[in-house]
Design an enzyme around this catalytic site. Structure first.
Site, mmCIF file in Angstrom:
data_model
loop_
_atom_site.group_PDB
_atom_site.id
_atom_site.type_symbol
_atom_site.label_atom_id
_atom_site.label_comp_id
_atom_site.label_asym_id
_atom_site.label_seq_id
_atom_site.Cartn_x
_atom_site.Cartn_y
_atom_site.Cartn_z
ATOM 1 N N ASN A 99 -16.565 63.053 30.043
ATOM 2 C CA ASN A 99 -16.477 63.899 31.686
ATOM 3 C C ASN A 99 -15.134 64.894 31.625
ATOM 4 O O ASN A 99 -16.225 65.530 32.472
ATOM 5 C CB ASN A 99 -16.583 62.839 32.259
ATOM 6 C CG ASN A 99 -17.596 61.349 32.471
ATOM 7 O OD1 ASN A 99 -18.414 61.996 31.618
ATOM 8 N ND2 ASN A 99 -17.419 60.350 33.341
ATOM 9 N N PHE B 1 -10.686 56.497 40.961
ATOM 10 C CA PHE B 1 -11.960 57.155 40.457
ATOM 11 C C PHE B 1 -11.723 58.486 39.803
ATOM 12 O O PHE B 1 -11.915 59.709 40.882
ATOM 13 C CB PHE B 1 -12.830 56.580 41.537
ATOM 14 C CG PHE B 1 -12.606 55.049 41.264
ATOM 15 C CD1 PHE B 1 -13.373 53.925 40.946
ATOM 16 C CD2 PHE B 1 -11.908 54.881 43.328
ATOM 17 C CE1 PHE B 1 -13.245 52.378 41.329
ATOM 18 C CE2 PHE B 1 -12.257 53.719 42.974
ATOM 19 C CZ PHE B 1 -12.861 52.552 42.595
ATOM 20 N N GLU B 2 -13.231 58.685 38.892
ATOM 21 C CA GLU B 2 -13.228 59.600 37.834
ATOM 22 C C GLU B 2 -13.414 61.004 38.993
ATOM 23 O O GLU B 2 -13.767 62.051 38.396
ATOM 24 C CB GLU B 2 -13.256 59.649 37.356
ATOM 25 C CG GLU B 2 -14.917 59.286 37.368
ATOM 26 C CD GLU B 2 -15.699 58.970 35.266
ATOM 27 O OE1 GLU B 2 -14.682 58.277 34.455
ATOM 28 O OE2 GLU B 2 -17.109 58.798 35.165
ATOM 29 N N ALA B 3 -14.630 60.330 39.597
ATOM 30 C CA ALA B 3 -15.749 61.491 40.475
ATOM 31 C C ALA B 3 -14.859 61.657 41.381
ATOM 32 O O ALA B 3 -15.100 63.096 42.181
ATOM 33 C CB ALA B 3 -16.569 60.577 41.207
ATOM 34 N N GLY B 4 -13.528 61.314 41.712
ATOM 35 C CA GLY B 4 -12.481 61.932 43.004
ATOM 36 C C GLY B 4 -12.129 61.052 44.008
ATOM 37 O O GLY B 4 -11.681 61.646 44.960
#
Lengths: 258, 331
Positions: B136, A53-56
């Site tokens: 992002n 996932f992109e947030a980590g």
């Protein structure tokens, strides 16, 4: 077409998407159906699918559908709770096989618009923008799109705004622009069927239709001429087991309505 | 270096690296001083009209809501917001009338919940201007460049798209590979806000779970306000220094606000308050509704504790905690 006998359109799309993901590969996952499809693949044929996932969140075993790609569910039983810089760097460095995206509109080369309809300065409809989509589209080896509203308004000959790169203007265009070589769009899953991209022209090509849909119907729902595969397949409907798992993944029916 | 193409978006928050080094030298204390203060004081001292503002966390995860409500309460105006994974954070600030510009990686949406009525209305009516687009990863690398004290960082995204055309990035020829490569300019927000589970009185802040881009952003911003579930003793930090994501010398204010991320999610501690977010999304479909929301939850309460009472009090907080910790179902 929302209800096809015993299964729903959402269930079908989730299953078709899940079956594309090979075990032992990595997938960069966005909000909604991509999450569901990846979770379904992990619980069926691809237990060793590395979900990122992109947030980590890296390598989680997601218990129930997360609301956000930064939700704590995205690093539940993960191998690492990391950062956006770390996972985006891994993506840029070539570690991520599949990138899963949705969009408001797509063109024949698989470029996506999620930014604006109308003039950018004075928009008619303002959408959320790239998010991680431009990054996923730039960096992942194979892009899978889920577009559940295929119509001439969403499958456009020319986009008002290219948010995320597909094959841009055709063969060699990604590399000429400065994007990493060898990546790009792989499949488009819609409510009507599954499309791919022609090796030579990089234009969209119909590969399969869902049960009860004809290739002509798919063409009618597309704002540009589609290439047709020599043999157009029919997708297999969701199994009872897949449907059971989908209910487990999305117990409140947020994405897969009951 | 040969410049091949230039994005035409507005360049927000860039400083010459030497100018910023000098600013850091003069304004950022290396002394261990007690920075605890009230949220009112922190916002009064460190947020000015017209500031370029960035918010830690992930849009509706670990958002410093008590700080954002105070920004609205104090009537801050003409803020330029870093739309980096912006969800509920930017929506509420736009609703509060604080925002005039946005650089957009992600904004005006609520992920699975759909689009944001308040944010969209503001942009489509021209009250809020999108001055640049980015992605992002691109935004996060703007902060990385600033955190490293560099003028820019090279990257291989954005190229070939309208996102690049409307960004503040440039395309150059890489002198090593000979291929075109994007240069993403540094971004130094005037002020950034973060919410963390624990922090000492000096500002050494620890984060549980993913960092998102808080590591880079906290070091990029000129001023940093930390709101924390709990101010802990310095010994708690020193016993586990690997958990420290934000060091005291980049921090200007420490504000203790239990449940300070409500209605957004605080990993391991409390889940999204979907009921409250639904109320906002419903009310914010009209300007009158936005005003009603602000009157009820921002202007109509003395402080964050009274706000918590109004949104359901300890009973609600306990329920959100049980959901977050998998001890109760989501509905």
């Amino acid at each position: 077409m929302a209800q096809r006998g015993s299964y729903s359109e959402s269930e079908l799309l989730a299953c078709v998407a899940a079956r594309l993901l090979e075990d032992g590969r990595s997938v960069f996952v966005g909000t909604g159906l991509p999450m569901i499809a990846s979770m379904l693949a992990q619980r069926t044929h691809a237990p060793n699918l590395l979900i990122i996932f992109e947030a980590g969140g890296v390598g989680p075993q997601v218990p129930v559908l997360p609301i956000s790609v930064g939700d704590s569910r995205t690093f539940h039983r993960a191998v690492m709770a990391s950062s956006m810089h770390d996972v985006m760097s891994a993506c840029q460095a070539g570690y991520i096989d599949y990138g899963f995206l949705g969009a408001a509109a797509i063109d024949p080369y698989g470029n996506l618009n999620t930014t604006v309809f109308g003039d950018w300065e004075q928009p008619k409809v303002r959408l959320p923008g790239s998010g991680g989509a431009n990054d996923i589209g730039s960096f992942c080896w194979r892009l899978i799109y889920i577009m559940r509203n295929q119509s001439p308004r969403t499958f456009m000959a020319r986009l008002p705004f290219v948010t995320t790169p597909g094959y841009l203007s055709g063969p060699g265009a990604r590399e000429a622009a400065g994007l990493p070589s060898g990546g790009g769009p792989y499949r488009v899953i819609t409510q009507l069927g599954v499309l791919g991209f022609d090796d030579e022209t990089k234009r969209m090509k119909l590969l399969a239709v869902h049960p009860g849909v004809t290739p002509e119907q798919v063409q009618e729902a597309t704002g540009f001429p589609l290439l047709m595969a020599d043999e157009i397949q029919e997708t297999a409907p969701p199994t009872e087991e897949e449907r059971r798992i989908l209910r487990e993944i999305d117990p409140t029916g947020m994405v897969i309505p009951r | 270096m040969e410049v091949l193409a230039e994005g035409k978006g507005e360049l927000l928050g860039w400083h010459d690296p030497d100018e910023n080094r000098q600013w850091v030298r003069e304004h950022k204390s290396r002394a261990l001083v007690d920075k605890r203060m009230t949220v009112q004081e922190a916002v009064q001292r460190f947020v000015r009209d017209g500031d370029y503002v960035a918010i830690g966390g992930f849009g509706h995860v670990r958002i410093p809501m008590a700080v954002l409500y105070e920004v609205i309460r104090q009537g801050k105006r003409n803020l330029a917001i870093a739309g980096k994974t912006a969800v509920h954070d930017i929506d509420i600030l736009i609703g509060g009338g604080c925002v005039s510009k946005v650089e957009c990686a992600y904004a005006f949406g609520h992920e699975l919940r759909g689009l944001s009525p308040a944010g969209r209305r503001a942009v489509e009516s021209g009250r809020v201007k999108v001055v640049a687009e980015i992605s992002n990863a691109g935004y996060q690398w703007r902060f990385l460049a600033a955190a490293m004290g560099l003028p820019f960082i090279p990257a291989r995204n954005l190229a070939g798209t309208d996102t690049f055309e409307k960004s503040s990035a440039k395309l150059v020829r890489d002198p090593w590979s000979g291929k075109p490569i994007v240069l993403i300019p540094a971004a130094y927000p005037d002020v950034a806000f973060f919410h963390v589970p624990r922090c000492d009185k000096y500002g050494n802040a620890q984060i549980d779970g993913i960092l998102v881009e808080d590591f880079e952003l906290s070091r990029a911003a000129r001023r940093v306000i930390i709101s924390t579930e709990e101010v802990v003793d310095e010994e708690v930090i020193r016993a586990n220094p690997r958990h420290t994501a934000i060091p005291y010398y980049v921090v200007d204010a420490v504000v203790e606000v239990p449940f300070g991320a409500h209605p957004t999610q605080m990993p391991y501690l409390y889940y999204f308050d979907e009921e409250h977010i639904r109320e906002w999304l419903h009310l914010s479909t009209t300007d009158e509704g936005v005003q009603e929301y602000m009157d009820r939850y921002v202007f109509g309460v003395q402080d964050f504790e009274e706000y918590l009472e109004r949104v359901g009090g300890i009973r609600k907080m306990n329920r959100l905690r049980r959901i977050e910790q998998y001890r109760a179902p989501m509905v």
